[in-house]
Write a protein that holds these residues in place. Structure first.
Motif, PDB file in Angstrom:
ATOM      1  N   UNK A  57       0.805  -1.205   0.000  1.00 16.94           N
ATOM      2  CA  UNK A  57       0.000   0.000   0.000  1.00 16.94           C
ATOM      3  C   UNK A  57       0.838   1.254   0.000  1.00 16.94           C
ATOM      4  N   UNK A  58       0.225   2.363   0.410  1.00 20.51           N
ATOM      5  CA  UNK A  58       0.918   3.636   0.431  1.00 20.51           C
ATOM      6  C   UNK A  58       1.562   3.946   1.756  1.00 20.51           C
ATOM      7  N   UNK A  59       1.571   2.997   2.741  1.00 18.83           N
ATOM      8  CA  UNK A  59       2.139   3.275   4.043  1.00 18.83           C
ATOM      9  C   UNK A  59       3.653   3.470   3.986  1.00 18.83           C
ATOM     10  N   UNK A  60       4.296   3.015   2.905  1.00 18.67           N
ATOM     11  CA  UNK A  60       5.742   3.142   2.827  1.00 18.67           C
ATOM     12  C   UNK A  60       6.207   4.508   2.361  1.00 18.67           C
ATOM     13  N   UNK A  61       5.281   5.422   2.042  1.00 21.55           N
ATOM     14  CA  UNK A  61       5.659   6.752   1.580  1.00 21.55           C
ATOM     15  C   UNK A  61       6.104   7.590   2.771  1.00 21.55           C
ATOM     16  N   UNK A  62       7.298   8.203   2.634  1.00 25.00           N
ATOM     17  CA  UNK A  62       7.854   9.040   3.702  1.00 25.00           C
ATOM     18  C   UNK A  62       8.349  10.344   3.116  1.00 25.00           C
ATOM     19  N   UNK A  63       8.415  11.360   3.958  1.00 22.98           N
ATOM     20  CA  UNK A  63       9.075  12.589   3.577  1.00 22.98           C
ATOM     21  C   UNK A  63      10.580  12.380   3.625  1.00 22.98           C
ATOM     22  N   UNK A  64      11.292  13.121   2.790  1.00 19.56           N
ATOM     23  CA  UNK A  64      12.738  12.936   2.703  1.00 19.56           C
ATOM     24  C   UNK A  64      13.418  13.205   4.035  1.00 19.56           C
ATOM     25  N   UNK A  65      12.926  14.171   4.798  1.00 17.99           N
ATOM     26  CA  UNK A  65      13.536  14.487   6.088  1.00 17.99           C
ATOM     27  C   UNK A  65      13.282  13.408   7.129  1.00 17.99           C
ATOM     28  N   UNK A  66      12.282  12.534   6.903  1.00 14.84           N
ATOM     29  CA  UNK A  66      11.945  11.493   7.873  1.00 14.84           C
ATOM     30  C   UNK A  66      12.712  10.200   7.651  1.00 14.84           C
TER      31      UNK A  66
END
Length: 455
Positions: A57-66
């Motif tokens: 799913x989309x749970x693996x999307x992170x902000x670059x700073x995170x």
């Protein structure tokens, strides 16, 4: 019986076409298209290995700073020169391709590295070209510790990943990628499709399980890596181990590195105990004659993240041919012809009726323009048959209008020369320091005529 589907893939850029044609329209290369048989698409073509960090799913999307960089710490390979070329050490999940001519020492270098790493963490060595007995004999001859390293003789990529799933090694070596094959690809091992699919399958395993993957690759007659060009785009780091048969020194150069500086250079000496790292390469390449001779001069080049002193030699002799020869070993031959024209136009020295031979001692290949000034002064020394003092060092780029342009890291180059006992330097004026090293005279020049007057 269903007709087998085929495609045609360019060996240089990886573009594919539905039918054969003489020229690749993407990169412009001729006669580089090879036939690839397409197998059936199944779910196993994109497997998920245990330890895969991603999600469907989309749970693996992170902000670059995170993104947590502490999850993938580097660790040393046990060799400082090897770590230098890799950019500081091994990165979990990276795919590294090592190429070189037969007998250069690719298998020896990786066998030494894995025998040392196996003492502290799990390592698996896959040999597809040699038998286990041959590898064991080499390890015994080199005196390596062999009680911890795990070995496997296998050429099927699916079987390698299945066995690696069971043993979970931190470092995996596949020797070599040209003999690997996959069952679903209907072509012979070593073909474009087999090399590409096997490399993609192994790289996918390394990324999903955070395993350091070493792939050994062959080279063609012109010194480039064999196989499809797309292979170099799949991996994270591409290294080339070079060395002539009559020299005991080997150079490991980084051609692509996503985790460090490119064009980094590591130097090794081939001894009875295997490849031994050379921590001070300048001392090797500066093994000069006791008496000064015409046409010999020391220059400072920049390799990756460090300066290196090498000797350039020039021989200018009267030509008996209608077209005088221009031969450069370790340098760009086209640039040599251009610099000789600059020397004639802005230095007043004519070499049109002379054969000019230049050579970089030690088999080093100079890829930067900082060798221009040293090359021209060595040519002048040989042309006038007057030797230059052995405590001189020169570097600088020469422009078409005769100007001497500055080069990067000029201060570090001067300090490296002073460390090795050089007392006078001719450098671009923009690189001349305000406070030169103690006991060293630095002459800054802006034009080629000024450099010739300094001689």
């Amino acid at each position: 019986m269903a007709k087998q589907k085929t495609a045609y893939v360019c060996n240089d850029c990886g573009s594919d076409y539905s039918k054969w044609q003489g020229q690749c329209t993407d990169c412009g290369a001729w006669n580089t298209l090879s036939e690839v048989r397409l197998g059936a698409t199944t779910a196993s073509r994109a497997p998920r290995f245990a330890g895969y960090a991603g999600t469907a799913g989309g749970d693996g999307v992170k902000k670059l700073a995170e993104v947590d960089l502490a999850d993938l710490p580097r660790f040393s390979s046990g060799s400082s020169e090897f770590d230098r070329v890799l950019g500081g050490g091994l990165v979990p999940g990276s795919a590294i391709l090592i190429g070189g001519h037969p007998g250069a020492g690719k298998s020896t270098l990786l066998l030494q590295t894995l025998c040392k790493l196996a003492e502290t963490q799990d390592a698996l060595y896959i040999t597809g070209e040699e038998s286990l007995q041959q590898v064991a004999l080499r390890a015994q001859r080199l005196g390596l510790p062999t009680d911890k390293l795990k070995m496997l003789s296998e050429t099927r990529a699916e079987a390698i990943c299945q066995i690696a799933q069971q043993h979970k090694p931190k470092v995996l070596v596949v020797d070599s990628i040209q003999v690997m094959h996959m069952d679903e690809v209907q072509s012979a091992p070593g073909s474009v499709s087999q090399v590409r699919e096997s490399a993609a399958f192994l790289t996918r395993y390394a990324k999903q399980t955070h395993t350091v993957l070493f792939l050994v690759g062959h080279v063609t007659k012109d010194g480039t890596l064999a196989g499809p060009k797309v292979l170099e785009h799949m991996i994270d780091c591409s290294l080339l181990l070079e060395g002539s048969n009559d020299s005991r020194f080997r150079t490991l150069r980084g051609q692509k590195n996503r985790f460090g500086a490119v064009n980094e250079l590591g130097v090794f000496a081939m001894l009875e105990q295997g490849l031994k790292e050379v921590t001070n390469p300048s001392a090797i390449f500066l093994n000069r004659a006791k008496e000064a001779s015409p046409g010999s001069l020391v220059m400072v080049i920049w390799e990756g993240t460090r300066p290196m002193l090498v000797e350039v030699q020039a021989l200018v002799d009267e030509s008996h041919l209608s077209n005088p020869r221009r031969i450069a070993v370790g340098l760009d031959q086209n640039r040599l012809a251009m610099l000789l024209a600059v020397l004639h136009r802005h230095g007043g020295l004519h070499t049109g009726d002379q054969d000019v031979f230049v050579n970089v001692v030690g088999g080093v290949k100079v890829l930067e323009t900082s060798a221009d000034l040293a090359l021209l002064l060595a040519v002048v020394s040989s042309l006038r048959d007057r030797p230059l003092p052995q405590d001189w060092v020169v570097f600088g780029e020469v422009g078409l209008s005769g100007e001497i342009r500055p080069v990067p890291s000029g201060q570090e180059r001067i300090r490296e020369a002073a460390k090795h006992g050089f007392r006078r330097a001719i450098v671009p004026k923009a690189n001349a320091p305000k406070n030169p090293p103690e006991g060293m005279e630095v002459i800054g020049v802006e034009r080629l005529s000024e450099a010739l007057d300094a001689l």
